[in-house]
Design a protein around this motif. Sequence first.
Motif: not given
Length: 352
Positions: A82-86, A113-120, A238-248
């Motif tokens: 969380l501190a690393a923002d991932c 969840t991973g931010a901006p994707r799980m693999s982060a 997926n676009q409701t996940k943190p860091g993905r708000e601008t994706q379709p």
Amino acid sequence: MTKLLPPLAAHHSVAIIGAGIAGLACGQVLASSGASVTLFDKARGPGGRLSSKRRPGAALDLGAQAFSVRDADFQHAVDEWLAADCIAAWPTRTYQASSRGWQAHDDGQKRYTGAPRMSALTRHMADSLTAMPNAALHTGTPIVALEHSPAGWRLIDADGAHYGPYGQIVISAPPPQAHALIQPWDDALAAVCVTREQRTCWAGWAIFDGPLPLIPGVTPSWQMARLDHPMLNIVSRNQTKPGRETQPESVSLLAQLDWSEAQLEQPAEWVAEQLLTAFKRTSPTAATFPKLIETGAHRWRYAQPATPCKYDYLYSANGLALCGDSFRGGRVEDAWLSGHRLGEALIGRSVR
Ligand SMILES: Cc1cc2nc3c(=O)[nH]c(=O)nc-3n(C[C@H](O)[C@H](O)[C@H](O)COP(=O)(O)OP(=O)(O)OC[C@H]3O[C@@H](n4cnc5c(N)ncnc54)[C@H](O)[C@@H]3O)c2cc1C
């Protein structure tokens, strides 16, 4: 396991086959203790079942969607992530859907969840690990055989390249995949691999050019739904996940395990169409869906252990060890704990 492992000497070299979260967690403990650690993964990047699919303008999680925390050691790791923002908290707006309609659902469990994707998350773990001078990661390197000699263990990849020697081998690949590597060298571990069956899961996805139709009584910003449906298990946006708000608008459509196994050999295009049709039918019949940009499906052949296991990890005296979610319970936390605790046992810090 209850037997004491011989502690790993600081200069000891370890090869870890599989750079999913279990292998990375194990590598982190070992490398931090001073061991020389080399990870190998057959995929293009680390992450395993926490990997994400990248499409133009969209990142889709096709494996785990979110994870919860029960164990104090895992909480410590989660606090660092969380501190690393991932990672970030998600989801908070979840539903249960059935033929009777959609109901808001809150089991009181906090999830991430991973931010901006799980693999982060696994990318962060891999980067932290390989930043150490005594750790390395080889991706795109399927290990197909092990060799043993008085010098130690060697690994052979699909192109015939040899790596090693290593004093210790850790295999975090799911047991059905680990079996082929272990079988020539250790009857007892190979026999356990045979009993640790993994179930299959199809994961579909769909990207749209606009928002999903509204569902009566459901907030337009719903994030995830668990379905009481013979084909579909989980739908997440997926676009409701943190860091993905601008994706379709893009949904991940995780199938039920029974249905996935019945459709094991079907083509991915057919599976994607079935899952999408099933999803559309969970909306009111008059609903108009936005234009579909892309759809597809991925088959996780070894998605989830079929049964629980009483061990966190397994090892033998000849320098072979197994870890991964299969040895606890099939969740992200289980996988991390399995790798972390094997690492601790190998350096003699603690044994469970
Ligand atoms: C569809 C799906 C949904 C899920 N949902 C959730 C969820 O909501 N919450 C939750 O907590 N968990 C969930 N899980 C489970 C979670 O993803 C796993 O428990 C966890 O990721 C397993 O990690 P692991 O490191 O044990 O295994 P993996 O992630 O499978 O890592 C094993 C690695 O080994 C590599 N490998 C295999 N064979 C070789 C070889 N011969 N040579 C080199 N590399 C090799 C693979 O490429 C892989 O990267 C889900 C899983 C799936 C598939």
